[in-house]
Design an enzyme around this catalytic site. Structure first.
Site, PDB file in Angstrom:
ATOM      1  CB  SER A  45      -0.954  -0.002   1.191  1.00 25.72           C
ATOM      2  OG  SER A  45      -0.256  -0.073   2.417  1.00 25.72           O
ATOM      3  CD  GLU A  46       0.326   4.017   1.614  1.00 23.98           C
ATOM      4  OE1 GLU A  46      -0.531   4.599   0.914  1.00 23.98           O
ATOM      5  OE2 GLU A  46       0.063   3.107   2.408  1.00 23.98           O
ATOM      6  CB  THR A  47       7.334   2.048  -1.231  1.00 18.93           C
ATOM      7  OG1 THR A  47       6.822   0.737  -1.577  1.00 18.93           O
ATOM      8  CG2 THR A  47       8.849   1.960  -1.108  1.00 18.93           C
TER       9      THR A  47
END
Length: 265
Positions: A45-47
């Site tokens: 979902s996020e980096t």
């Protein structure tokens, strides 16, 4: 160029719980295009991408979903600090200053948790133009707008846990997504889930920014300054929330999952 990437589960004390985020501690600058490609490759979902600034204890921090850069992400910030502590980029009890698209964010240790100082996101009571009384078979108790998203309060914790979204309809009727919430009926003051199809996240396991808005929504409703929160996704996640004027303190734990090396040629 070789880049070490850590994957950390945030807002949990158990591996495979909470919300996973990839973290890159950058020794040299990367273009936004390259960051986006890495985030797409990681497909979480996020980096998060962290780089040191000239002032000790200050860092730049950027967050990318698989499809775009976003301006605020709680779980990837928590994961970043956890990974920085593991790699001696920060020291226990040190206040870390992140410079982000949402301004300066401060994070420090708080007992066995990490404590993040985030902006309170204002919410405004409103009625959705399409979903006025019912949301996919669940009664709507109240609704509010916030930046790019909607909050829908449902009648019970069970209604949130058993909620079955129609993702395409959420995408068609929001700029980013929907937050569903209800008062908790046991250990937690509130429960919630977040669906963000327009940012490439059909359902997010645990969402820090959503709780910056939920703190405002529930404060308006109950007057409570402290909330124990649970995000009732399949993986689940626990957060402690505290309102301090126009800021929200979010507290949580994190665990590491694995480390890898990405080679860019």
């Amino acid at each position: 160029m070789k880049i070490e990437i850590g994957v950390v589960d945030a807002f949990t004390d158990e591996v495979f719980g909470g919300n996973p985020a990839a973290v890159c501690l950058l020794e040299q600058e990367l273009s936004a295009e390259t960051m986006q490609k890495i985030a797409m490759e990681m497909n979480l979902s996020e980096t998060a991408f962290v780089q040191k600034k000239d002032v000790p204890g200050h860092f730049s921090l950027r967050w990318f979903t698989p499809t775009l850069e976003i301006d605020l992400c709680g779980h990837a910030t928590l994961a970043s600090v956890f990974w920085m502590l593991r790699n001696n980029w920060a020291q226990p009890n040190e206040t870390i200053h992140f410079h982000t698209l949402s301004g300066e964010l401060q994070v420090k240790s708080h007992g066995d948790q990490l404590e993040m100082n985030f902006p309170l996101l204002p919410t405004f009571a409103d009625t959705h133009p399409v979903f006025k009384n019912e949301l996919f078979g669940k009664e709507i108790i109240g609704a509010a707008q916030l930046k790019k998203n909607w909050i829908f309060e449902l009648e019970s914790e069970d209604a949130v846990r058993t909620f079955k979204p129609v993702i395409q309809q959420i995408a068609d009727n929001s700029e980013e997504g929907f937050i569903v919430t209800a008062a908790g009926d046991g250990e937690f003051d509130i429960v919630s889930r977040f669906f963000g199809p327009n940012v490439g996240v059909p359902e997010d396991p645990v969402t820090g920014f959503a709780h910056c808005a939920l703190m405002d929504y529930w404060y308006q409703k109950t007057g409570k300054l402290h909330l124990k929160a649970f995000q009732a996704s399949k993986r689940g996640g626990k957060l402690d929330l505290e309102k301090q004027d126009d800021r929200v303190i979010l507290r949580g734990k994190a665990v590491s999952v694995f480390t890898g090396i990405m080679t860019l040629e």
